[in-house]
Every structure is written in structure tokens, then in C-alpha cells.
Design an enzyme around this catalytic site. Structure first.
Site, PDB file in Angstrom:
ATOM      1  N   GLU A  73      -7.136  -2.455   2.607  1.00 50.67           N
ATOM      2  CA  GLU A  73      -6.438  -1.206   2.923  1.00 50.67           C
ATOM      3  C   GLU A  73      -6.373  -0.875   4.364  1.00 50.67           C
ATOM      4  O   GLU A  73      -5.449  -0.602   4.970  1.00 50.67           O
ATOM      5  CB  GLU A  73      -6.836  -0.140   2.142  1.00 50.67           C
ATOM      6  CG  GLU A  73      -6.245   1.427   2.219  1.00 50.67           C
ATOM      7  CD  GLU A  73      -6.949   2.586   1.920  1.00 50.67           C
ATOM      8  OE1 GLU A  73      -6.725   3.581   2.317  1.00 50.67           O
ATOM      9  OE2 GLU A  73      -7.839   2.302   0.969  1.00 50.67           O
ATOM     10  N   GLU A  98      -8.912  12.271  12.455  1.00 52.64           N
ATOM     11  CA  GLU A  98      -8.222  11.047  12.854  1.00 52.64           C
ATOM     12  C   GLU A  98      -7.512  11.010  14.230  1.00 52.64           C
ATOM     13  O   GLU A  98      -6.625  11.939  14.275  1.00 52.64           O
ATOM     14  CB  GLU A  98      -7.399  10.594  11.775  1.00 52.64           C
ATOM     15  CG  GLU A  98      -6.589   9.244  11.909  1.00 52.64           C
ATOM     16  CD  GLU A  98      -6.104   8.664  10.716  1.00 52.64           C
ATOM     17  OE1 GLU A  98      -5.522   7.501  10.776  1.00 52.64           O
ATOM     18  OE2 GLU A  98      -6.317   9.191   9.383  1.00 52.64           O
ATOM     19  N   LYS A 148       0.926  -1.118   0.027  1.00 51.54           N
ATOM     20  CA  LYS A 148       0.101  -0.085   0.090  1.00 51.54           C
ATOM     21  C   LYS A 148       0.920   1.257   0.055  1.00 51.54           C
ATOM     22  O   LYS A 148       1.820   1.249   0.468  1.00 51.54           O
ATOM     23  CB  LYS A 148      -0.868  -0.054   1.127  1.00 51.54           C
ATOM     24  CG  LYS A 148      -1.669   1.153   1.213  1.00 51.54           C
ATOM     25  CD  LYS A 148      -2.588   1.431   2.641  1.00 51.54           C
ATOM     26  CE  LYS A 148      -3.255   2.711   2.896  1.00 51.54           C
ATOM     27  NZ  LYS A 148      -3.826   2.810   4.465  1.00 51.54           N
TER      28      LYS A 148
END
Length: 396
Positions: A245, A201, A151
């Protein structure tokens, strides 16, 4: 209590010419929100030395805390931002005074500043442009299909030119009103620049020996109609591509946290969270540190940048980012927050953000790229993420 008097004094003066935040650092969260005044000491020393170690930085920070206490500052805090690359200079400072409050009070106190008109946006420039960005994604997908990495997170900028400098307090008031549940930040930088935004986040929160984190990876654009919106959320939760992911992020963070925790709780499946614009896959990680003297900034630095901002494996992802992205991220994709001299603190990821400098506003957004990624879809995803800040300017 928030410093209501100080803010009211400014509101009662020439509001069109004033900025209540000015050189203040502001940070809000569901736990503790704060606003600062004055600057005792600026800190630009990189978090990591050339051996990848925090020891020198932490020693310097402890010394600055000692000097702050000697100068009469009780329970000093360090506040500000760390760049994406932890080897680059930080944008931190120890304030002379910190007032803790709650998020709703700060939103309420800044609400009158929404009446100030923001300077008109007269030009926009995507950097890189769509063709360049989609080519970047295609190259990254090809590298992953060759087995080079799992990724990588690729980002882009949007540069806005304005007719006059932006009033950062008026912008902050709009951001907070439009994204009431996010983590808000206003960071004064050198050269009269400001870093501001509304991050969804949480990188790391530490209270005593307990810590928590809520990484996000995997997202989908929200819909206007309730039924359509719910369907998009359910589709995201079932998406094999997005779950893959997300799992890469969780595995990478778990690998870092396991050796330093006496207890660690990592749910097996993610849950859904929303912002005003997006659905996200999230996992709430909780634990207890086995070295209580390690502070929140030290722990956050171990995690930063997570695979949600760089990729996996981290070093290979960072190499590809440096190769493909035509700019340095600097503070974008870094972390912003605070840490006190007792080790408590809270740090969030520097996303859904803007950097203000005179008549230039630079916005940032990134997308996690995995082998199943579609270049055009990733361009649109970054566009949706940019809309959080564009909305504050009345743009789409």
C-alpha cells in the site's frame, strides 16, 4: 513572537464566554507556526479550472497578493483549506496580519483554555454504518481482484450532536496538548463553521527552491505496554500488505515530482513514525524544484490528492470513491496550510480532523484498501483514526 498581548487580553476577560481563535487561522509545524488576525480578502475560486489547470487560480492569487501589498500588507500570505476535489470552491483568505511563532509557544498560550468545559455530546451517528462500510470495502477489494485498480482509499464520517455549540478554542487547546507533535490547524469557514484538527501528514513544504514531503500509508494501532507497542511497530514495518500500500503511494508521487525536480531523493524503504494513537509507515521525500517561481500551493496542488488519500491509479480510484461513498468529502481529505507571495509555504493533508457547525461536529477518517484488505479490520482502523479527535471530547 506570537501575539501574546492579544491572547492575554482575552484570557483576562470572561474566559467562559470568549474564543481566542474566533476568526483566526492557526497552523503549527516543526518549522513555522503562525496565527492570523483580520481578513483582507476571501478566495473561493477552485484550484483547478474545467481543463484541470491551475493557471487561472494562480493568476488570481498573484493579483490578490499585489492588492494586499498595495494596501500595506508586507509579505502577504494566503491561508486556509483546499477540498479533496480540487474542482470545488476553496476556503482560503489573505489575512490582514500574520504572526509567526513556534509550536510550543502556541500550545502554552492556549493551554488555559482547557479549563473550559466542552458542550456535552448527546448523540453519535456513524455514516455510513458498519454494515454499509464493510460492504464498500468488499466491493473495492472485488474490483481490485478483477484488475480494475491497485488501491482505493475509502472513508466514513462520525457525526456528534452536542447540547450547545462547541468552543473551538477549547477544543483546539485539547487537540494540541494531546497531539503535540502533529500539524495543528484551525480554519474559520463561512457561516461560523470551523475546520480543525491535528494532521500527522506533510503534503509539501517549500523554502526557496527546496521542497519536501512525508506521505503516510500503512498504519497500526498503538498499544499501552511498551513491549507490545514496539512489537506492533515492527510488525507493521514487515507487513507485506502495508508495504505494498505504501509503495503505491510513493510510486505515484515520484511520477509527479520527477519531471519538475532537478534533484529528487526518495528512500527505497519506509520508516516508522508515531502519533498518540497510531504507528505509520512514512517516507521522507526531498528535492529541488527546476522552476523556482512555482509556489508551494502550486506544487502541493500537483500532488493533491496523493494516492494516500485517493488511491492508485488516481482517476480510477476517484471514480470508485464517488460510486461507493454516500457523501461528498468536501474539505475532508483535502489540504490545509499557507503560502506567501515569495512562494514559500507548507501544506498538510486534512485528516484527523473535525468540522464544527453550531451543535453538530463531523469527524472524518479513511483507510487505504488493497486486495489483501479485510473489511472488518478496515472498519476498526478508521475507528482508531477517529479516536484522535474523540479523545479531545473525552470519548472513546
Amino acid at each position: 513572537m506570537v501575539e501574546i498581548t492579544a491572547i492575554e487580553n482575552i484570557l483576562n476577560s470572561k474566559i467562559q464566554q470568549q474564543s481566542a481563535l474566533n476568526e483566526r487561522f492557526l497552523f503549527t509545524s516543526p518549522e513555522t507556526s503562525l496565527i492570523t488576525s483580520g481578513c483582507f480578502k476571501r478566495i473561493s475560486q477552485p484550484l483547478l479550472d474545467n481543463t484541470g489547470n491551475q493557471v487561472a487560480f494562480q493568476q488570481a492569487l498573484r493579483e490578490q497578493f499585489r492588492l494586499a501589498r498595495a494596501a500595506g500588507i508586507t509579505r502577504p500570505k494566503v491561508v486556509g483549506a483546499i477540498p479533496f476535489n480540487s474542482y470545488q470552491p476553496t476556503a482560503l483568505f489573505i489575512p490582514e496580519h500574520v504572526t509567526e511563532t513556534d509550536r510550543e509557544q502556541l500550545i502554552t498560550q492556549l493551554r488555559p483554555y482547557q479549563q473550559i468545559s466542552l458542550a456535552e455530546v448527546i448523540a453519535q451517528q456513524a455514516f455510513p454504518d458498519q454494515h454499509h462500510f464493510t460492504n464498500m470495502v468488499s466491493e473495492a477489494v472485488a474490483a481490485m481482484k478483477r484488475g480494475e485498480l491497485d488501491k482505493v482509499v475509502l472513508s466514513r464520517l462520525l457525526k456528534l450532536s452536542t447540547r450547545a455549540p462547541i468552543n473551538s478554542t477549547a477544543l483546539m487547546a485539547r487537540i494540541m496538548e494531546q497531539n503535540p507533535d502533529n500539524y495543528h490547524f484551525h480554519v474559520p469557514l463561512s457561516g461560523q463553521e470551523v475546520l480543525t484538527g491535528a494532521s500527522p501528514e506533510l503534503l509539501l513544504r517549500k523554502r526557496g527552491s527546496l521542497f519536501s514531503s512525508r506521505p503516510l500509508a500503512g498504519s497500526a494501532k498503538r498499544q499501552v505496554e511498551w513491549g507490545d507497542d514496539q512489537e506492533i511497530g515492527e510488525r507493521l514495518l514487515a507487513s507485506q500488505k502495508d508495504r505494498h500500500e505504501h509503495q503505491l503511494v510513493i510510486e505515484g508521487m515520484t511520477k509527479v515530482l520527477t519531471p519538475i525536480a532537478t534533484q529528487l531523493s526518495v528512500p527505497e524503504t519506509p520508516h516508522l513514525v508515531t502519533t498518540s494513537k497510531l504507528w505509520h509507515l512514512a517516507t521522507t521525500i526531498q528535492g529541488e524544484i527546476n522552476q523556482p517561481n512555482e509556489n508551494a500551493l502550486e506544487l502541493a496542488g500537483l500532488l493533491h490528492p496523493t494516492p494516500a488519500l485517493s488511491g492508485y491509479p488516481h482517476q480510477l480510484a476517484c471514480q470508485l470513491i464517488q460510486q461507493l461513498e454516500p457523501f461528498s468529502r468536501d474539505l475532508f481529505g483535502g489540504m490545509v496550510g499557507w503560502c506567501d507571495d515569495e512562494g514559500n509555504g507548507e501544506w498538510v493533508v486534512t485528516i484527523r480532523c473535525a468540522r464544527l457547525h453550531q451543535q453538530l461536529v463531523t469527524l472524518f477518517a479513511g483507510a487505504g484498501i488493497v486486495p489483501a484488505s479485510d473489511p472488518l479490520s478496515e472498519w476498526h482502523e478508521t475507528g482508531t483514526k477517529l479516536s484522535t479527535m474523540l479523545q479531545a471530547f473525552g470519548l472513546h
